[in-house]
Design a protein around this motif. Structure first.
Motif, PDB file in Angstrom:
ATOM      1  N   PRO A 185       0.819  -1.204   0.000  1.00 45.92           N
ATOM      2  CA  PRO A 185       0.000   0.000   0.000  1.00 45.92           C
ATOM      3  C   PRO A 185       0.858   1.261   0.000  1.00 45.92           C
ATOM      4  CG  PRO A 185      -0.425  -1.360   1.966  1.00 45.92           C
ATOM      5  CD  PRO A 185       0.618  -2.024   1.163  1.00 45.92           C
ATOM      6  N   ASP A 186       0.309   2.275  -0.569  1.00 48.47           N
ATOM      7  CA  ASP A 186       0.977   3.566  -0.651  1.00 48.47           C
ATOM      8  C   ASP A 186       0.713   4.341   0.643  1.00 48.47           C
ATOM      9  OD1 ASP A 186       2.206   5.871  -1.421  1.00 48.47           O
ATOM     10  OD2 ASP A 186       0.704   6.446  -2.897  1.00 48.47           O
ATOM     11  N   ALA A 187       1.705   4.360   1.532  1.00 50.70           N
ATOM     12  CA  ALA A 187       1.520   4.965   2.853  1.00 50.70           C
ATOM     13  C   ALA A 187       1.353   6.479   2.782  1.00 50.70           C
ATOM     14  CB  ALA A 187       2.693   4.619   3.758  1.00 50.70           C
ATOM     15  N   GLU A 188       1.955   7.130   1.797  1.00 43.03           N
ATOM     16  CA  GLU A 188       1.873   8.581   1.698  1.00 43.03           C
ATOM     17  C   GLU A 188       0.519   9.049   1.179  1.00 43.03           C
ATOM     18  OE1 GLU A 188       5.082  10.393  -0.397  1.00 43.03           O
ATOM     19  OE2 GLU A 188       6.588   9.237   0.666  1.00 43.03           O
ATOM     20  N   ASN A 189      -0.142   8.252   0.397  1.00 46.07           N
ATOM     21  CA  ASN A 189      -1.384   8.666  -0.245  1.00 46.07           C
ATOM     22  C   ASN A 189      -2.579   7.883   0.272  1.00 46.07           C
ATOM     23  OD1 ASN A 189      -2.553  10.483  -1.946  1.00 46.07           O
ATOM     24  ND2 ASN A 189      -2.161   9.335  -3.806  1.00 46.07           N
ATOM     25  N   PHE A 190      -2.387   7.093   1.316  1.00 49.32           N
ATOM     26  CA  PHE A 190      -3.444   6.284   1.921  1.00 49.32           C
ATOM     27  C   PHE A 190      -4.151   5.421   0.884  1.00 49.32           C
ATOM     28  CE2 PHE A 190      -2.945   9.875   4.799  1.00 49.32           C
ATOM     29  CZ  PHE A 190      -2.703   9.201   5.982  1.00 49.32           C
ATOM     30  N   GLY A 191      -3.348   4.763   0.059  1.00 45.57           N
ATOM     31  CA  GLY A 191      -3.901   3.844  -0.932  1.00 45.57           C
ATOM     32  C   GLY A 191      -4.738   4.522  -1.996  1.00 45.57           C
ATOM     33  N   GLY A 192      -4.413   5.738  -2.336  1.00 45.77           N
ATOM     34  CA  GLY A 192      -5.163   6.461  -3.357  1.00 45.77           C
ATOM     35  C   GLY A 192      -6.310   7.290  -2.810  1.00 45.77           C
ATOM     36  N   PHE A 193      -6.583   7.172  -1.517  1.00 49.57           N
ATOM     37  CA  PHE A 193      -7.676   7.917  -0.911  1.00 49.57           C
ATOM     38  C   PHE A 193      -7.229   9.238  -0.289  1.00 49.57           C
ATOM     39  CE2 PHE A 193      -9.530   3.615  -0.754  1.00 49.57           C
ATOM     40  CZ  PHE A 193     -10.725   3.885  -1.394  1.00 49.57           C
ATOM     41  N   GLY A 194      -5.963   9.604  -0.445  1.00 49.51           N
ATOM     42  CA  GLY A 194      -5.435  10.823   0.170  1.00 49.51           C
ATOM     43  C   GLY A 194      -6.199  12.081  -0.209  1.00 49.51           C
ATOM     44  N   PRO A 195      -6.374  12.353  -1.504  1.00 46.01           N
ATOM     45  CA  PRO A 195      -7.122  13.562  -1.888  1.00 46.01           C
ATOM     46  C   PRO A 195      -8.571  13.547  -1.394  1.00 46.01           C
ATOM     47  CG  PRO A 195      -5.857  12.761  -3.738  1.00 46.01           C
ATOM     48  CD  PRO A 195      -5.752  11.715  -2.660  1.00 46.01           C
ATOM     49  N   PHE A 196      -9.190  12.379  -1.443  1.00 43.91           N
ATOM     50  CA  PHE A 196     -10.564  12.270  -0.958  1.00 43.91           C
ATOM     51  C   PHE A 196     -10.644  12.544   0.539  1.00 43.91           C
ATOM     52  CE2 PHE A 196     -13.733   9.548   1.123  1.00 43.91           C
ATOM     53  CZ  PHE A 196     -14.891  10.137   0.636  1.00 43.91           C
ATOM     54  N   LEU A 197      -9.723  11.955   1.301  1.00 42.48           N
ATOM     55  CA  LEU A 197      -9.719  12.161   2.748  1.00 42.48           C
ATOM     56  C   LEU A 197      -9.401  13.608   3.108  1.00 42.48           C
ATOM     57  CD1 LEU A 197      -7.987   8.868   3.931  1.00 42.48           C
ATOM     58  CD2 LEU A 197     -10.403   9.479   4.113  1.00 42.48           C
ATOM     59  N   SER A 198      -8.526  14.251   2.345  1.00 38.04           N
ATOM     60  CA  SER A 198      -8.222  15.669   2.588  1.00 38.04           C
ATOM     61  C   SER A 198      -9.456  16.530   2.360  1.00 38.04           C
ATOM     62  CB  SER A 198      -7.105  16.133   1.655  1.00 38.04           C
ATOM     63  OG  SER A 198      -5.907  15.488   1.956  1.00 38.04           O
ATOM     64  N   GLY A 199     -10.150  16.278   1.262  1.00 34.68           N
ATOM     65  CA  GLY A 199     -11.371  17.031   0.973  1.00 34.68           C
ATOM     66  C   GLY A 199     -12.448  16.792   2.016  1.00 34.68           C
ATOM     67  N   LEU A 200     -12.605  15.533   2.416  1.00 34.07           N
ATOM     68  CA  LEU A 200     -13.595  15.195   3.436  1.00 34.07           C
ATOM     69  C   LEU A 200     -13.264  15.870   4.765  1.00 34.07           C
ATOM     70  CD1 LEU A 200     -16.107  13.467   4.106  1.00 34.07           C
ATOM     71  CD2 LEU A 200     -14.521  11.655   4.791  1.00 34.07           C
ATOM     72  N   SER A 201     -11.990  15.910   5.112  1.00 31.38           N
ATOM     73  CA  SER A 201     -11.570  16.563   6.356  1.00 31.38           C
ATOM     74  C   SER A 201     -11.873  18.054   6.327  1.00 31.38           C
ATOM     75  CB  SER A 201     -10.078  16.351   6.595  1.00 31.38           C
ATOM     76  OG  SER A 201      -9.795  14.996   6.747  1.00 31.38           O
ATOM     77  N   ILE A 202     -11.618  18.704   5.210  1.00 33.35           N
ATOM     78  CA  ILE A 202     -11.887  20.140   5.089  1.00 33.35           C
ATOM     79  C   ILE A 202     -13.379  20.414   5.185  1.00 33.35           C
ATOM     80  CG2 ILE A 202     -11.812  22.091   3.483  1.00 33.35           C
ATOM     81  CD1 ILE A 202      -9.062  20.981   2.576  1.00 33.35           C
ATOM     82  N   ILE A 203     -14.186  19.589   4.542  1.00 31.97           N
ATOM     83  CA  ILE A 203     -15.636  19.773   4.579  1.00 31.97           C
ATOM     84  C   ILE A 203     -16.169  19.577   5.999  1.00 31.97           C
ATOM     85  CG2 ILE A 203     -17.836  18.771   3.827  1.00 31.97           C
ATOM     86  CD1 ILE A 203     -16.470  18.285   1.101  1.00 31.97           C
TER      87      ILE A 203
END
Length: 81
Positions: A1-19
């Motif tokens: 797994p890609d630890a830096e990008n949380f398995g491809g969910f990094g951008p989604f999780l960042s957006g969800l956190s901001i919302i």
């Protein structure tokens, strides 16, 4: 797994956190404005909605003024808290 990008969910999780943070701050500000509005109207719970908007804008303006007046020290103190 890609630890830096949380398995491809990094951008989604960042957006969800901001919302979710935005929703948290808006609802907290709304609750604070409601309390101040009730206190300012001597406990009356039925009042015009413009009065509540006034208090919300006033609280936001005071918060912005305090951060601007404190400069970088104020922002660093908020980040450290």
């Amino acid at each position: 797994p890609d630890a830096e990008n949380f398995g491809g969910f990094g951008p989604f999780l960042s957006g969800l956190s901001i919302i979710t943070l935005a929703i948290y701050f808006v609802t907290s500000s709304d609750s604070g404005s409601l309390i101040v509005d009730i206190l300012a109207s001597n406990g009356a719970t039925e009042h015009h909605w413009i009065q509540r908007v006034f208090w919300a804008v006033t609280e936001g303006a005071v918060a912005c003024a305090l951060i601007i007046a404190g400069g970088s020290k104020a922002l660093k103190a908020l980040q450290a808290a």
